[in-house]
Design a protein around this motif. Structure first.
Motif, PDB file in Angstrom:
ATOM      1  N   TYR A 167     -15.580  -3.608   0.393  1.00  0.00           N
ATOM      2  CA  TYR A 167     -16.614  -3.754  -0.616  1.00  0.00           C
ATOM      3  C   TYR A 167     -16.615  -5.147  -1.203  1.00  0.00           C
ATOM      4  O   TYR A 167     -15.579  -5.745  -1.397  1.00  0.00           O
ATOM      5  N   LYS A 182     -20.542  -2.592  -6.151  1.00  0.00           N
ATOM      6  CA  LYS A 182     -20.047  -2.922  -4.822  1.00  0.00           C
ATOM      7  C   LYS A 182     -21.195  -2.728  -3.838  1.00  0.00           C
ATOM      8  O   LYS A 182     -22.146  -2.013  -4.125  1.00  0.00           O
ATOM      9  N   ASN A 183     -21.086  -3.363  -2.671  1.00  0.00           N
ATOM     10  CA  ASN A 183     -22.121  -3.127  -1.672  1.00  0.00           C
ATOM     11  C   ASN A 183     -21.573  -3.244  -0.259  1.00  0.00           C
ATOM     12  O   ASN A 183     -20.492  -3.786  -0.038  1.00  0.00           O
ATOM     13  N   HIS A 184     -22.342  -2.695   0.670  1.00  0.00           N
ATOM     14  CA  HIS A 184     -21.996  -2.674   2.092  1.00  0.00           C
ATOM     15  C   HIS A 184     -22.947  -3.554   2.908  1.00  0.00           C
ATOM     16  O   HIS A 184     -23.115  -3.327   4.101  1.00  0.00           O
ATOM     17  N   GLU A 208     -21.307  -5.573   5.907  1.00  0.00           N
ATOM     18  CA  GLU A 208     -20.865  -4.609   6.912  1.00  0.00           C
ATOM     19  C   GLU A 208     -22.047  -4.071   7.724  1.00  0.00           C
ATOM     20  O   GLU A 208     -22.004  -4.021   8.961  1.00  0.00           O
ATOM     21  N   ARG A 209     -23.122  -3.666   7.026  1.00  0.00           N
ATOM     22  CA  ARG A 209     -24.298  -3.111   7.721  1.00  0.00           C
ATOM     23  C   ARG A 209     -25.004  -4.188   8.558  1.00  0.00           C
ATOM     24  O   ARG A 209     -25.467  -3.932   9.657  1.00  0.00           O
ATOM     25  N   GLU A 266     -23.859 -10.647  -0.657  1.00  0.00           N
ATOM     26  CA  GLU A 266     -22.660 -10.285   0.093  1.00  0.00           C
ATOM     27  C   GLU A 266     -21.378 -10.673  -0.632  1.00  0.00           C
ATOM     28  O   GLU A 266     -20.360  -9.985  -0.501  1.00  0.00           O
ATOM     29  N   ILE A 273     -25.697   2.030   0.135  1.00  0.00           N
ATOM     30  CA  ILE A 273     -25.496   0.583   0.281  1.00  0.00           C
ATOM     31  C   ILE A 273     -24.850  -0.002  -0.974  1.00  0.00           C
ATOM     32  O   ILE A 273     -23.955  -0.831  -0.902  1.00  0.00           O
TER      33      ILE A 273
END
Length: 85
Positions: free
Chosen positions: A5, A20-22, A25-26, A52, A77
């Protein structure tokens, strides 16, 4: 795992709120560059970098666009956490 994250934290008294975010990663899972993602979303590459790195929280419209692009829900996300400081 939580170490993937990216997070942004805000202090409000004794409470700490973190977003937090993904996104990274995505994006990488789809083989996209930061520039490609930025172009798809109509934002700058710097916006993607800031997202990011957890230095920028998106508007609800941008968050919706990101989730839609990845075929997921906003809450898959972006994860909002509230922690005791």
């Amino acid at each position: 795992s939580s170490d993937v994250y990216k997070r942004q934290e805000l202090d409000f008294g004794k409470r700490r709120e973190a977003m937090k975010n993904h996104i990274e990663e995505r994006r990488k899972a789809r083989g996209m560059t930061q520039q490609q993602l930025a172009s798809e979303l109509g934002v700058s590459r710097q916006t993607i970098i800031s997202l990011e790195n957890g230095k920028y929280n998106p508007s609800i419209l941008l968050a919706h666009s990101i989730a839609r692009l990845f075929g997921e829900r906003i809450e898959d996300i972006f994860i909002f956490e509230e922690e005791e400081a």
